[in-house]
Design a protein around this motif. Sequence first.
Motif, mmCIF file in Angstrom:
data_model
loop_
_atom_site.group_PDB
_atom_site.id
_atom_site.type_symbol
_atom_site.label_atom_id
_atom_site.label_comp_id
_atom_site.label_asym_id
_atom_site.label_seq_id
_atom_site.Cartn_x
_atom_site.Cartn_y
_atom_site.Cartn_z
ATOM 1 N N ALA A 99 0.828 -1.204 0.000
ATOM 2 C CA ALA A 99 0.000 0.000 0.000
ATOM 3 C C ALA A 99 0.862 1.254 0.000
ATOM 4 O O ALA A 99 0.574 2.215 -0.724
ATOM 5 C CB ALA A 99 -0.941 0.000 1.202
ATOM 6 N N PHE A 101 3.824 1.440 -1.164
ATOM 7 C CA PHE A 101 4.417 1.470 -2.513
ATOM 8 C C PHE A 101 3.447 2.162 -3.475
ATOM 9 O O PHE A 101 3.862 2.948 -4.328
ATOM 10 C CB PHE A 101 4.727 0.043 -2.981
ATOM 11 C CG PHE A 101 5.557 -0.029 -4.233
ATOM 12 C CD1 PHE A 101 6.877 0.347 -4.222
ATOM 13 C CD2 PHE A 101 5.012 -0.490 -5.418
ATOM 14 C CE1 PHE A 101 7.649 0.278 -5.370
ATOM 15 C CE2 PHE A 101 5.773 -0.570 -6.570
ATOM 16 C CZ PHE A 101 7.097 -0.181 -6.547
ATOM 17 N N GLY A 102 2.144 1.873 -3.305
ATOM 18 C CA GLY A 102 1.124 2.552 -4.108
ATOM 19 C C GLY A 102 1.159 4.058 -3.882
ATOM 20 O O GLY A 102 1.037 4.841 -4.823
ATOM 21 N N VAL A 103 1.362 4.462 -2.623
ATOM 22 C CA VAL A 103 1.454 5.900 -2.310
ATOM 23 C C VAL A 103 2.650 6.517 -3.035
ATOM 24 O O VAL A 103 2.567 7.621 -3.576
ATOM 25 C CB VAL A 103 1.566 6.114 -0.786
ATOM 26 C CG1 VAL A 103 1.822 7.581 -0.474
ATOM 27 C CG2 VAL A 103 0.312 5.641 -0.086
ATOM 28 N N ILE A 104 3.774 5.777 -3.072
ATOM 29 C CA ILE A 104 4.967 6.278 -3.773
ATOM 30 C C ILE A 104 4.674 6.488 -5.250
ATOM 31 O O ILE A 104 4.968 7.547 -5.811
ATOM 32 C CB ILE A 104 6.140 5.288 -3.643
ATOM 33 C CG1 ILE A 104 6.581 5.174 -2.196
ATOM 34 C CG2 ILE A 104 7.306 5.730 -4.503
ATOM 35 C CD1 ILE A 104 7.725 4.222 -2.017
ATOM 36 N N LEU A 105 4.077 5.469 -5.881
ATOM 37 C CA LEU A 105 3.767 5.572 -7.309
ATOM 38 C C LEU A 105 2.910 6.809 -7.559
ATOM 39 O O LEU A 105 3.162 7.603 -8.462
ATOM 40 C CB LEU A 105 3.016 4.323 -7.783
ATOM 41 C CG LEU A 105 3.785 3.013 -7.781
ATOM 42 C CD1 LEU A 105 2.889 1.871 -8.243
ATOM 43 C CD2 LEU A 105 5.000 3.101 -8.690
ATOM 44 N N PHE A 106 1.884 6.960 -6.708
ATOM 45 C CA PHE A 106 0.948 8.074 -6.872
ATOM 46 C C PHE A 106 1.656 9.419 -6.710
ATOM 47 O O PHE A 106 1.520 10.309 -7.543
ATOM 48 C CB PHE A 106 -0.186 7.933 -5.852
ATOM 49 C CG PHE A 106 -1.152 9.075 -5.871
ATOM 50 C CD1 PHE A 106 -2.067 9.217 -6.906
ATOM 51 C CD2 PHE A 106 -1.155 10.011 -4.854
ATOM 52 C CE1 PHE A 106 -2.947 10.271 -6.926
ATOM 53 C CE2 PHE A 106 -2.038 11.075 -4.866
ATOM 54 C CZ PHE A 106 -2.935 11.202 -5.911
ATOM 55 N N GLU A 109 4.384 10.391 -9.355
ATOM 56 C CA GLU A 109 3.768 10.784 -10.616
ATOM 57 C C GLU A 109 2.986 12.093 -10.442
ATOM 58 O O GLU A 109 2.987 12.954 -11.322
ATOM 59 C CB GLU A 109 2.839 9.659 -11.097
ATOM 60 C CG GLU A 109 2.584 9.646 -12.576
ATOM 61 C CD GLU A 109 3.845 9.426 -13.393
ATOM 62 O OE1 GLU A 109 4.661 8.578 -13.004
ATOM 63 O OE2 GLU A 109 4.009 10.115 -14.404
ATOM 64 N N GLY A 110 2.323 12.225 -9.271
ATOM 65 C CA GLY A 110 1.564 13.446 -9.005
ATOM 66 C C GLY A 110 2.472 14.670 -9.018
ATOM 67 O O GLY A 110 2.120 15.713 -9.590
ATOM 68 N N ILE A 113 3.195 15.691 -12.451
ATOM 69 C CA ILE A 113 2.086 16.402 -13.092
ATOM 70 C C ILE A 113 2.037 17.851 -12.607
ATOM 71 O O ILE A 113 1.901 18.784 -13.390
ATOM 72 C CB ILE A 113 0.740 15.693 -12.782
ATOM 73 C CG1 ILE A 113 0.708 14.313 -13.435
ATOM 74 C CG2 ILE A 113 -0.432 16.528 -13.277
ATOM 75 C CD1 ILE A 113 -0.488 13.482 -13.059
#
Lengths: 307, 322
Positions: A99, A101-106, A109-110, A113
């Motif tokens: 989970a 790791f998901g925060v890192i990806l987000f 990338e955020g 942007i």
Amino acid sequence: MTATLVAVQVLNGLQLGVLLFLVAAGLTLVFGVMDFINLAHGVQYMLGAYLAVTFYGLTGNFFAALVLALLAALAFGLLLEFVVFRHLYDRDHLDQVLATFGVILFLNEGVRIVWGAAPLSYPIPQLLQGTIPLIDGFGYPIYRVAMILSGLATAVLLWFLVTRTRVGMLVRAGATNPRMVSALGVDIRRLFMVVFGFGAMLAGFAGVMSGPILSVEPGMGDGVLILAFVVIVIGGIGSIRGAFVAALIIGLVDTLGRSFMTDIFKAFMAPAAANQVGPAIASMLIYLLMAGVLFFRPTGLFPATGR
Amino acid sequence: MSAPVGVVAATGSGRVVPAVLLILLAALPAVANAADLSFATLLMTRVMIYAIAALSLDLILGYGAMVSFGHAAFVGIGAYAIGIASAHDLWEGAITFPLAMLAAGLFALVTGAISLRTRGVYFIMITLAFGQMAYFTASSLSEYGGDDGLTMWAQTEFLGAEPFGDRTTFYYLVLACLAGCFVFLRALVASRFGRVIAGVRENRLRMQAVGFNPYLYQLAAYVIAGMIAGLAGALLANHAEFVSPSYMSWQRSGDLIIMVVLGGMGTLHGAVLGAIAYLMLEEGLSHFTEHWRVIFGPLLILIVLYARGGLGSLLRRGGSDG
């Protein structure tokens, strides 16, 4: 000449060390108190730097940007805790890893942007510009000295908070036996939140401080996160003292290794071979150190008691 | 947790899902050629290579509960063995492929011997750190491209033939490797060795009391997984005709864990399904936006919070209900 070079590199090593301590302190506190492994701690460091870029753009003042970025980092850390992390405290470590790791990806990338992929920066404040003269004409930047001092000051503050205040006492008690603390009427969830927010702020502080000397770019937190892992593994997970000692060791070993390893190999090897082997060994050095420490002490140098 | 080891293999989905998968994968190149989608063959070749790596991770993660966060290093070492051999004009696969697997296995043996002395979070962080060590070491190999990676100007040969030159042949070779690894690992987890590994996962102390040495069994599993991942790396190098440190980055290790968890841990076919699902999702989302991670990140969090068993458990549930 060589003595000056060594002195400069030792200072650089100390500077990397205190930076790592700031990041590792939050990581080890969060793990010690909540048994929670937070890979997203590195992106909180990154976010601190990006927030400072924005607030510097708005205010034009480094110190105003520093304070605002710290408050924003704290707020964002609490938000992350509220939205994602508090649902993970009861899960196993694999779930926490995935989970976060998901925060890192987000967030990586955020950030790309919102701020773009190009490296950003902001200048060193007027007050801290210039150099301190060392021996024979070499100077050392005042800003880096300020980083070392502020890191050491934070370490002292943290030591005071953890060992001399009521909250610190609860944190230590919570790390030893969270259920007992909870049974004694302490709101353990709120304690978690305080520790978490504080850790996020420390990581953000490290990010703000390193902004002027490193480039602010997406993914800048990943490398620091892994170094911070090495630090807390060597120091003993959950131990602030261990994190401090290990951070300085890692900072010094890594910096000095990269500076002098090739020259050391040249002393007993052909220069061409040394140029090949030196950098490779230098980049492996801290991991070899970690392996060595763990081989003899599988729970690190200063294992936290009660766990 | 998943159903006990061995039960999955014996019940419905343990046989049906792999069989259906095999038939679909075997039919794919013909369908793709007919539909003029020949890129699909190339894409699925890459997917299957990652499926092999995910399979090997499932052995230690799913059956052994060893959360290795450095698995991409084995893949990268396998790839670099092929790349470095090619830089020295060594193209014979009968030599380089075993070499790739041995190199990855050796790295697994050394790092595993240290990592497995630790438990839990320590193990996660140490495998992560060793993975990074491999990454930075590869980056500093300036003779072999350093940060930029190493371009291979041809593919591996086997006894003079060049089986990787043709897309379809390459595809079926990878499929054969995948099927071979699957059958091997299925047999392994059903054997006495596999039961000891699963037993250590459930209760280490009890296994010790019965007289097993958990450390040696886990280390053996770790080395086997490393060697299979090395095979995947050797195939990957030939697929891209390029090796780079990025194969070993910790994000890649994270991807492999996601594949295994997404498909359902401790089933083997779940790892294959997970690899297919993850890489297809990546492919699909990246067509939609270059910032696909901003969608995938939250999706991953939701999967962890609400869909624990993975795709495999959905299939299993569907299978037993219907």
